[in-house]
Design a protein around this motif. Sequence first.
Motif, PDB file in Angstrom:
ATOM      1  N   PHE A   1      61.690 147.796  38.087  1.00 25.95           N
ATOM      2  CA  PHE A   1      62.914 148.520  37.670  1.00 25.95           C
ATOM      3  C   PHE A   1      63.866 147.571  36.922  1.00 25.95           C
ATOM      4  O   PHE A   1      64.358 147.881  35.853  1.00 25.95           O
ATOM      5  N   TYR A   2      64.127 146.393  37.567  1.00 29.65           N
ATOM      6  CA  TYR A   2      65.032 145.422  36.947  1.00 29.65           C
ATOM      7  C   TYR A   2      64.504 144.999  35.576  1.00 29.65           C
ATOM      8  O   TYR A   2      65.254 144.905  34.606  1.00 29.65           O
ATOM      9  N   TYR A   3      63.198 144.755  35.540  1.00 32.66           N
ATOM     10  CA  TYR A   3      62.616 144.266  34.288  1.00 32.66           C
ATOM     11  C   TYR A   3      62.776 145.298  33.177  1.00 32.66           C
ATOM     12  O   TYR A   3      63.193 144.971  32.070  1.00 32.66           O
ATOM     13  N   ILE A   4      62.459 146.545  33.493  1.00 30.23           N
ATOM     14  CA  ILE A   4      62.567 147.597  32.472  1.00 30.23           C
ATOM     15  C   ILE A   4      64.031 147.783  32.045  1.00 30.23           C
ATOM     16  O   ILE A   4      64.337 147.912  30.857  1.00 30.23           O
ATOM     17  N   PHE A   5      64.908 147.725  33.032  1.00 29.76           N
ATOM     18  CA  PHE A   5      66.339 147.838  32.739  1.00 29.76           C
ATOM     19  C   PHE A   5      66.759 146.753  31.747  1.00 29.76           C
ATOM     20  O   PHE A   5      67.385 147.011  30.707  1.00 29.76           O
ATOM     21  N   ASN A   6      66.371 145.521  32.049  1.00 31.92           N
ATOM     22  CA  ASN A   6      66.748 144.414  31.178  1.00 31.92           C
ATOM     23  C   ASN A   6      66.079 144.495  29.816  1.00 31.92           C
ATOM     24  O   ASN A   6      66.637 144.072  28.809  1.00 31.92           O
ATOM     25  N   PHE A   7      64.871 145.033  29.813  1.00 30.80           N
ATOM     26  CA  PHE A   7      64.164 145.214  28.544  1.00 30.80           C
ATOM     27  C   PHE A   7      64.986 146.114  27.622  1.00 30.80           C
ATOM     28  O   PHE A   7      65.160 145.842  26.445  1.00 30.80           O
ATOM     29  N   ILE A   8      65.518 147.180  28.227  1.00 27.28           N
ATOM     30  CA  ILE A   8      66.341 148.126  27.458  1.00 27.28           C
ATOM     31  C   ILE A   8      67.653 147.466  27.011  1.00 27.28           C
ATOM     32  O   ILE A   8      68.077 147.607  25.867  1.00 27.28           O
ATOM     33  N   VAL A   9      68.251 146.701  27.951  1.00 26.69           N
ATOM     34  CA  VAL A   9      69.506 146.005  27.613  1.00 26.69           C
ATOM     35  C   VAL A   9      69.271 145.060  26.428  1.00 26.69           C
ATOM     36  O   VAL A   9      70.020 145.069  25.444  1.00 26.69           O
TER      37      VAL A   9
ATOM     38  N   PHE B   1      69.025 152.667  42.482  1.00 25.41           N
ATOM     39  CA  PHE B   1      69.175 152.240  41.095  1.00 25.41           C
ATOM     40  C   PHE B   1      70.441 152.808  40.476  1.00 25.41           C
ATOM     41  O   PHE B   1      71.110 152.133  39.693  1.00 25.41           O
ATOM     42  N   LEU B   2      70.772 154.048  40.861  1.00 28.45           N
ATOM     43  CA  LEU B   2      71.992 154.659  40.324  1.00 28.45           C
ATOM     44  C   LEU B   2      73.223 153.830  40.706  1.00 28.45           C
ATOM     45  O   LEU B   2      74.134 153.635  39.902  1.00 28.45           O
ATOM     46  N   THR B   3      73.228 153.326  41.951  1.00 25.91           N
ATOM     47  CA  THR B   3      74.330 152.451  42.376  1.00 25.91           C
ATOM     48  C   THR B   3      74.342 151.165  41.554  1.00 25.91           C
ATOM     49  O   THR B   3      75.386 150.710  41.087  1.00 25.91           O
ATOM     50  N   THR B   4      73.139 150.572  41.374  1.00 23.11           N
ATOM     51  CA  THR B   4      73.015 149.369  40.553  1.00 23.11           C
ATOM     52  C   THR B   4      73.578 149.616  39.160  1.00 23.11           C
ATOM     53  O   THR B   4      74.352 148.818  38.628  1.00 23.11           O
TER      54      THR B   4
ATOM     55  N   VAL C   1      75.019 139.496  30.087  1.00 23.13           N
ATOM     56  CA  VAL C   1      74.764 140.890  30.460  1.00 23.13           C
ATOM     57  C   VAL C   1      73.429 141.003  31.186  1.00 23.13           C
ATOM     58  O   VAL C   1      73.296 141.711  32.184  1.00 23.13           O
ATOM     59  N   ILE C   2      72.435 140.250  30.712  1.00 22.59           N
ATOM     60  CA  ILE C   2      71.128 140.270  31.361  1.00 22.59           C
ATOM     61  C   ILE C   2      71.214 139.655  32.754  1.00 22.59           C
ATOM     62  O   ILE C   2      70.615 140.156  33.714  1.00 22.59           O
ATOM     63  N   THR C   3      71.988 138.575  32.866  1.00 19.11           N
ATOM     64  CA  THR C   3      72.187 137.973  34.183  1.00 19.11           C
ATOM     65  C   THR C   3      72.862 138.968  35.123  1.00 19.11           C
ATOM     66  O   THR C   3      72.524 139.052  36.307  1.00 19.11           O
ATOM     67  N   LEU C   4      73.794 139.732  34.573  1.00 11.13           N
ATOM     68  CA  LEU C   4      74.518 140.705  35.397  1.00 11.13           C
ATOM     69  C   LEU C   4      73.575 141.746  36.002  1.00 11.13           C
ATOM     70  O   LEU C   4      73.718 142.100  37.176  1.00 11.13           O
ATOM     71  N   VAL C   5      72.607 142.186  35.225  1.00  8.33           N
ATOM     72  CA  VAL C   5      71.657 143.181  35.738  1.00  8.33           C
ATOM     73  C   VAL C   5      71.040 142.673  37.047  1.00  8.33           C
ATOM     74  O   VAL C   5      70.962 143.395  38.044  1.00  8.33           O
ATOM     75  N   LYS C   6      70.660 141.402  37.040  1.00  7.29           N
ATOM     76  CA  LYS C   6      70.019 140.848  38.235  1.00  7.29           C
ATOM     77  C   LYS C   6      71.033 140.514  39.321  1.00  7.29           C
ATOM     78  O   LYS C   6      70.757 140.652  40.516  1.00  7.29           O
TER      79      LYS C   6
END
Lengths: 256, 218
Positions: free
Chosen positions: B195-203, B14-17, B152-157
């Motif tokens: 992880f992705y979902y929570i990340f995007n939720f924060i974004v 995740f840190l790399t992501t 930005v949300i697309t970028l996360v994925k």
Amino acid sequence: MNVLEMNNIKKSFNNHTLHVLQDISLNVAEGEVVAIIGPSGSGKSTLLRCATLLTEMDSGELLYLGDYAAKNDENGNSVYADKAALKKIRSHFGLVFQNFNLFPHYSVLKNLTDAQISVLGRSKEEAKQRAEVLLEKMGLADKGDAYPCQLSGGQQQRVAIARALAMDPKILFFDEPTSALDPELTGEILKVIRQLAEENMTMVIVTHEMAFARDVADRVIFMDGGVIVEQGDPQQVINHPQEERTRQFLSRFAQN
Amino acid sequence: MTYQTMLSLLGQGFLTTLAIFLLTLLGSLPLGLGITFCRSSKFKPLQWLTKFYISIMRGTPLMLQLIVVFFCPNLLFGIVPPTNWRFIAVILAFVINYAAYFAEIYRGGIESIPVGQYEAAEVLGYSKTQTFCKIILPQMVKRVLPSVTNEVITLVKDTSLAYAIGMVEMFTRAKQIAVAPNSPGIVTLFVAGLFYYIFNFIVAWAMERIEKRLSYYE
């Protein structure tokens, strides 16, 4: 000396097929209030846009206080002065738009102070002081922190007038300043312009308010088809027009 | 493999992501503005070149672009890649791809500003640079924010596409764990999804905050 001098202005659009201004000359003396009337498409707004450097003229001379903004070359085409000269000339005039064009992301106060600071180089305090005096004058002393979207159309237009005045122009142009307003709000703008006229502000006003033009202007110009059809004393032009075309135009207003 | 080991391995990925995500934004958000200027340049060849570049970036898969950026310097020019080339190539590919999208979003935003704003600024004596920085840009930012949020949300994925050139980010790690003996298996992928979902939720939450902050007018 004339504040504004426009000599033999010509402007056409669509590859020189649509002649919007055909050899128009207009001088405005200091303290003079000139009203320009005429039907839509007569070239009134284009004339104002040429005077305020928003539209380039094809031919003709433009001077402010004796300084050339544009002069004719040997072929009779307008050649504009260099950037620095034009910058100085822009500081001589202000323009009030039909639809205000306030900066929506700036508070009323910032709309009035920002150009003073970043264009004229005034200090923040000086700019703020000037702005507050003008807001007071416009009856908007309590609106400094408001944003344009929170104001009525009439209030917005008064802010726009104040914004132009804050730059201390020698001449102020109005492009149909009340056309975007409800009839109820028109009065408050006309009152402000009337007050400026009493203070001897030099102004050129494009308007459809005939009664107002007659009362406030020192001179009325009737334009049609890109030429000045008739001009002179407001009473004379509006109440006793000499030209048939002027009579036709004004009769429409008389009927209403 | 315990769940704890799995989570710690996923966390490393995740840190790399996160690094890909942040560096891409850092590079592409400003680069997009530069591309918008080129795209609207009065110098025609530059305009055409920019249009061509944008059409390539939008018209081909990002995964292919990753592969091209990663392999081409060596295959075409014989350049020996630096040791951390894999990571640099990922960032490079993401930045030039996302900058193209941002450029078009910005262009739409700039073109939606009424011409009266330019005219008012011109009559008041603002220079071209002042007009852009003080009058146009702040209004443009507000207008494009919802579209930028989308990107930005697309970028996360999209960061997961880095696996195409063997970058060990979270998704690559999750797949490795899932097939490893004695691992929690498919559950790993669901955890990665979480992880992705929570990340995007924060974004999304952060972008909403920014939008609210800019909603002081209109």
